[in-house]
Design a protein around this motif. Structure first.
Motif, PDB file in Angstrom:
ATOM      1  N   ALA A 185       0.172  -1.095   0.016  1.00  0.00           N
ATOM      2  CA  ALA A 185       0.162   0.212   0.073  1.00  0.00           C
ATOM      3  C   ALA A 185       0.806   1.693   0.006  1.00  0.00           C
ATOM      4  O   ALA A 185       0.796   2.060  -1.313  1.00  0.00           O
ATOM      5  N   CYS A 186       2.236   1.254   0.858  1.00  0.00           N
ATOM      6  CA  CYS A 186       2.749   2.288   0.526  1.00  0.00           C
ATOM      7  C   CYS A 186       3.333   2.895  -0.177  1.00  0.00           C
ATOM      8  O   CYS A 186       3.314   3.925  -1.021  1.00  0.00           O
ATOM      9  N   MET A 187       4.133   1.523  -0.668  1.00  0.00           N
ATOM     10  CA  MET A 187       4.282   2.121  -2.799  1.00  0.00           C
ATOM     11  C   MET A 187       3.716   2.280  -3.730  1.00  0.00           C
ATOM     12  O   MET A 187       3.984   3.073  -4.276  1.00  0.00           O
ATOM     13  N   LEU A 188       2.662   1.189  -3.393  1.00  0.00           N
ATOM     14  CA  LEU A 188       1.200   2.023  -5.163  1.00  0.00           C
ATOM     15  C   LEU A 188       1.341   3.370  -4.455  1.00  0.00           C
ATOM     16  O   LEU A 188       0.682   4.060  -5.221  1.00  0.00           O
ATOM     17  N   LEU A 189       1.165   3.896  -3.052  1.00  0.00           N
ATOM     18  CA  LEU A 189       0.415   5.006  -3.181  1.00  0.00           C
ATOM     19  C   LEU A 189       1.566   5.983  -3.457  1.00  0.00           C
ATOM     20  O   LEU A 189       1.758   7.103  -3.917  1.00  0.00           O
ATOM     21  N   TYR A 190       3.325   5.481  -3.094  1.00  0.00           N
ATOM     22  CA  TYR A 190       4.603   6.866  -3.990  1.00  0.00           C
ATOM     23  C   TYR A 190       4.335   6.368  -5.828  1.00  0.00           C
ATOM     24  O   TYR A 190       4.763   7.696  -5.756  1.00  0.00           O
ATOM     25  N   GLN A 191       4.057   5.620  -6.489  1.00  0.00           N
ATOM     26  CA  GLN A 191       4.048   5.412  -7.371  1.00  0.00           C
ATOM     27  C   GLN A 191       2.569   5.776  -8.104  1.00  0.00           C
ATOM     28  O   GLN A 191       2.406   6.210  -9.317  1.00  0.00           O
ATOM     29  N   ARG A 192       1.368   5.759  -7.193  1.00  0.00           N
ATOM     30  CA  ARG A 192       0.228   6.653  -7.531  1.00  0.00           C
ATOM     31  C   ARG A 192      -0.567   5.930  -8.392  1.00  0.00           C
ATOM     32  O   ARG A 192      -0.455   6.186  -9.572  1.00  0.00           O
ATOM     33  N   GLN A 193      -0.306   3.928  -7.395  1.00  0.00           N
ATOM     34  CA  GLN A 193      -1.211   3.254  -8.569  1.00  0.00           C
ATOM     35  C   GLN A 193      -2.155   3.317  -9.129  1.00  0.00           C
ATOM     36  O   GLN A 193      -3.423   3.217 -10.132  1.00  0.00           O
ATOM     37  N   TYR A 194      -2.957   3.509  -7.949  1.00  0.00           N
ATOM     38  CA  TYR A 194      -4.271   3.544  -7.580  1.00  0.00           C
ATOM     39  C   TYR A 194      -4.647   4.654  -6.353  1.00  0.00           C
ATOM     40  O   TYR A 194      -3.663   5.383  -6.551  1.00  0.00           O
ATOM     41  N   ASN A 195      -6.264   3.987  -6.395  1.00  0.00           N
ATOM     42  CA  ASN A 195      -6.789   5.783  -6.078  1.00  0.00           C
ATOM     43  C   ASN A 195      -6.115   6.269  -4.613  1.00  0.00           C
ATOM     44  O   ASN A 195      -6.008   4.960  -3.225  1.00  0.00           O
ATOM     45  N   ASP A 196      -5.931   7.404  -4.144  1.00  0.00           N
ATOM     46  CA  ASP A 196      -5.290   7.398  -2.776  1.00  0.00           C
ATOM     47  C   ASP A 196      -6.073   7.140  -1.950  1.00  0.00           C
ATOM     48  O   ASP A 196      -5.736   6.822  -0.785  1.00  0.00           O
ATOM     49  N   TYR A 197      -7.505   6.778  -1.674  1.00  0.00           N
ATOM     50  CA  TYR A 197      -7.924   7.128  -0.691  1.00  0.00           C
ATOM     51  C   TYR A 197      -8.175   5.827  -0.504  1.00  0.00           C
ATOM     52  O   TYR A 197      -8.437   4.895   0.243  1.00  0.00           O
ATOM     53  N   PHE A 198      -8.020   4.739  -1.165  1.00  0.00           N
ATOM     54  CA  PHE A 198      -8.278   2.910  -1.197  1.00  0.00           C
ATOM     55  C   PHE A 198      -7.142   2.875  -0.532  1.00  0.00           C
ATOM     56  O   PHE A 198      -7.219   2.391   0.214  1.00  0.00           O
ATOM     57  N   LEU A 199      -6.388   3.192  -0.770  1.00  0.00           N
ATOM     58  CA  LEU A 199      -4.739   2.780  -0.277  1.00  0.00           C
ATOM     59  C   LEU A 199      -4.147   3.303   0.488  1.00  0.00           C
ATOM     60  O   LEU A 199      -3.722   3.016   1.871  1.00  0.00           O
ATOM     61  N   LEU A 200      -4.658   4.053   0.973  1.00  0.00           N
ATOM     62  CA  LEU A 200      -5.104   5.265   3.143  1.00  0.00           C
ATOM     63  C   LEU A 200      -5.723   4.466   3.976  1.00  0.00           C
ATOM     64  O   LEU A 200      -5.422   3.619   5.008  1.00  0.00           O
ATOM     65  N   PHE A 201      -6.622   3.509   2.992  1.00  0.00           N
ATOM     66  CA  PHE A 201      -7.343   2.878   3.976  1.00  0.00           C
ATOM     67  C   PHE A 201      -6.695   1.176   4.161  1.00  0.00           C
ATOM     68  O   PHE A 201      -6.948   0.862   5.062  1.00  0.00           O
ATOM     69  N   LEU A 202      -6.402   1.027   2.849  1.00  0.00           N
ATOM     70  CA  LEU A 202      -5.266   0.005   2.750  1.00  0.00           C
ATOM     71  C   LEU A 202      -4.129  -0.187   4.108  1.00  0.00           C
ATOM     72  O   LEU A 202      -4.388  -1.155   4.177  1.00  0.00           O
ATOM     73  N   PHE A 203      -3.735   1.045   4.001  1.00  0.00           N
ATOM     74  CA  PHE A 203      -2.743   0.781   4.402  1.00  0.00           C
ATOM     75  C   PHE A 203      -3.050   0.755   6.034  1.00  0.00           C
ATOM     76  O   PHE A 203      -2.524   0.136   7.108  1.00  0.00           O
ATOM     77  N   GLY A 204      -3.984   1.640   6.646  1.00  0.00           N
ATOM     78  CA  GLY A 204      -4.456   1.972   7.828  1.00  0.00           C
ATOM     79  C   GLY A 204      -5.072   0.476   8.056  1.00  0.00           C
ATOM     80  O   GLY A 204      -5.098  -0.149   9.789  1.00  0.00           O
ATOM     81  N   ALA A 205      -5.601   0.009   7.517  1.00  0.00           N
ATOM     82  CA  ALA A 205      -6.157  -1.364   8.318  1.00  0.00           C
ATOM     83  C   ALA A 205      -5.254  -2.143   8.339  1.00  0.00           C
ATOM     84  O   ALA A 205      -5.023  -3.037   9.381  1.00  0.00           O
ATOM     85  N   SER A 206      -3.981  -2.390   7.429  1.00  0.00           N
ATOM     86  CA  SER A 206      -2.787  -3.136   7.621  1.00  0.00           C
ATOM     87  C   SER A 206      -2.299  -3.174   8.784  1.00  0.00           C
ATOM     88  O   SER A 206      -1.885  -3.501   9.383  1.00  0.00           O
ATOM     89  N   ALA A 207      -2.598  -1.785   8.467  1.00  0.00           N
ATOM     90  CA  ALA A 207      -1.302  -1.547   9.899  1.00  0.00           C
ATOM     91  C   ALA A 207      -1.969  -2.051  11.243  1.00  0.00           C
ATOM     92  O   ALA A 207      -1.421  -2.581  12.589  1.00  0.00           O
ATOM     93  N   LEU A 208      -3.416  -1.113  11.700  1.00  0.00           N
ATOM     94  CA  LEU A 208      -3.902  -1.891  12.295  1.00  0.00           C
ATOM     95  C   LEU A 208      -3.400  -3.326  13.435  1.00  0.00           C
ATOM     96  O   LEU A 208      -3.704  -3.766  14.068  1.00  0.00           O
ATOM     97  N   ILE A 209      -4.469  -4.104  12.103  1.00  0.00           N
ATOM     98  CA  ILE A 209      -4.270  -5.479  12.318  1.00  0.00           C
ATOM     99  C   ILE A 209      -3.040  -6.273  12.271  1.00  0.00           C
ATOM    100  O   ILE A 209      -2.840  -6.876  13.574  1.00  0.00           O
TER     101      ILE A 209
END
Length: 508
Positions: A185-209
């Motif tokens: 999620a971090c690297m895709l956010l850096y590369q901007r390959q997907y929607n930023d909001y989706f990647l932010l959610f994926l980052f937060g959810a995986s970090a919490l778990i």
């Protein structure tokens, strides 16, 4: 041969991407190893009870105790009536166990739970995580490089040292999946390959778990929260910045809460091992080491002892043990001991380094019904595990050198991004440092918090982080993304990119 290889790559490029190829390869290995006889899993080391009873499961194999450590058991009983067992510890792993149990009951298996249902759930998540990781790793890669990275990903992340955990009740399976998703999620956010909001959610959810999967990951939550703060300044939009800020705060509070909620029983077990399997074993004079903590020298007889030993010179749950031994020290005082005794610190961290590059434990992988010897481990799809154990210099000096070299490789592009005031392009080094710091933290927590007791499993997060960072660095080199033109501009970089010199708010 070369012509055939070129033709194969051409066909692959037309019908399947490197990320899809890697996901398919890992899925095939998972199917063969976990779901086709002989089933591969991991034996219980005595920790299963922590997660089983509170989630409505129990041991229903008559000779289960005799199979501990040596044989993989795939079926467990499901409580049919009132379950009086409360949770011994809170872990996000519970979410996956209960979801697997619900699926089992939905399929009509409400008397017995087959652990392969849980493995199937983990497998789906893992295949998706591998897809996203290779999608990011193969960014801007040539055809040959992209498919080469896909094959390498199957070799590394399709190794049985990782996959066998899925057929077990160890939280390492959750750690592996969430760490892979977090990094991707971090690297895709850096590369901007997907929607930023989706990647932010994926980052937060995986970090919490990841943070709540096991108590020793609490410090890692703090490390991830620091990087999460950077995302606040990634875009101009108030909505995005607010969500990123709240997420960083939640991660910070989660890390603190995870540590605060550690049950006293498990604190005592870890403290016991930290002293008997750590301080006392590395001390030249155990009696003098005990004197440092104000503990009676007679407790030196516990040097090398395990909390679960059937016979102990002093009963581990006695009042004498609690008052005269366990209450005399804590993890901060153990850390202080190592800081003031460099010889002991060197020994314990060398022990940690020797076990830090092992993806496998010594637990058996086969069911007893297969007729395999007690403790037998499978050799299938274990090439990377053995290669890593043989090739990696198992010293603390190598760990330090590895971190310095990796950071040095990414420093030039980071400097250029900072100089250009482009925060998104500056993200890569902080992400890499986050992964390395998390791995190093896991190593430190393992040895300071529990000595060398079950150290290979306790250092699992370091082993996974090492593989992810090393793989990524090689991918960046192969794809010429370290310093070349591929590192200078992110795909789809647009005006809503927030530079380091632009801190004013605005709308999307």
């Amino acid at each position: 041969m070369i012509k055939l290889l070129k033709q194969t790559i051409t066909v692959l490029e037309k019908y399947i991407s490197p990320a899809s190829l890697a996901a398919f390869g890992v899925a095939l290995v998972l199917l063969i190893e976990l779901f086709i006889p002989p089933y591969i899993g991991m034996a219980d080391n005595g920790d299963y009870y922590r997660i089983l009873y509170s989630n409505g499961l129990y041991f229903n194999v008559p000779d289960y105790t005799s199979q501990t450590l040596g044989y993989f058991v795939k079926t467990f009983g499901i409580f049919q009536y009132y379950n009086e067992n409360s949770a011994l510890l809170w872990s996000s792993q519970t979410l996956f166990v209960r979801l697997s149990l619900a699926i089992s009951k939905w399929l009509g298996y409400d008397q017995q739970f087959d652990i392969r249902i849980q493995a199937a759930l983990y497998s789906v998540l893992y295949i998706g995580a591998v897809y996203l990781f290779v999608k990011a790793a193969a960014w801007k890669a040539s055809r040959r490089a992209g498919y080469g990275l896909a094959a390498a990903a199957v070799f590394v992340f399709g190794d049985i040292g990782y996959l066998a955990y899925f057929n077990s009740f160890y939280s390492e399976s959750v750690v592996l999946i969430m760490l892979l998703l977090l990094f991707s999620a971090c690297m895709l956010l850096y590369q901007r390959q997907y929607n930023d909001y989706f990647l932010l959610f994926l980052f937060g959810a995986s970090a919490l778990i990841l943070t709540t999967s096991k108590q020793q990951n609490a410090p890692i939550g703090l490390i991830v929260a620091i990087v999460a703060v950077l995302f606040v300044f990634l875009r101009r939009g108030r909505v995005f910045r607010t969500l990123a800020g709240v997420q960083a705060l939640v991660l910070l509070l989660t890390a603190v809460g995870t540590y605060a909620l550690i049950p006293e029983q498990f604190v005592n077990i870890n403290k016991y091992h930290a002293m008997t399997r750590g301080v006392l074993m590395t001390a030249d004079n155990p009696e003098e080491a005990l004197d440092f903590f104000g503990i009676d020298k007679q407790f030196a007889v516990l040097t090398g002892a395990i909390y679960y030993d059937q016979f102990s010179p002093i009963p581990v749950e006695s009042e004498e043990m609690q008052v005269q031994f366990l209450d005399k020290y804590g993890f901060p005082s153990i850390a202080r001991y190592y800081l003031t005794h460099p010889g002991a610190a060197s020994k314990i961290f060398e022990t940690a380094a020797r076990n830090a590059f092992s993806n496998r434990t010594k637990l058996g992988n086969y069911e007893k019904t297969t007729g395999k010897p007690f403790g037998k481990r499978t050799l299938a799809f274990s090439g990377y595990s053995y290669l890593k154990e043989l090739a990696a210099p198992k010293t603390s000096g190598f760990v330090v050198l590895w971190m310095v070299v990796i950071a040095g490789l990414y420093a030039p592009s980071f400097y250029k991004a900072v100089k250009a005031r482009a925060l998104r392009r500056a993200l890569r080094l902080p992400i890499i440092l986050m992964m390395m710091a998390s791995g190093l933290c896991a190593m430190g927590v393992a040895v300071i918090g529990a000595g060398d007791a079950d150290i290979a499993k306790h250092e699992f997060l370091f082993a996974a982080a090492f593989d992810l960072v090393t793989f990524w660095t090689i991918a960046d080199c192969v794809c010429r993304r370290l310093w070349g033109p591929n590192a200078q501009k992110n795909a789809g970089e647009e005006e809503d990119e927030l530079s380091l010199g632009q801190q004013q708010g605005g709308h999307l």
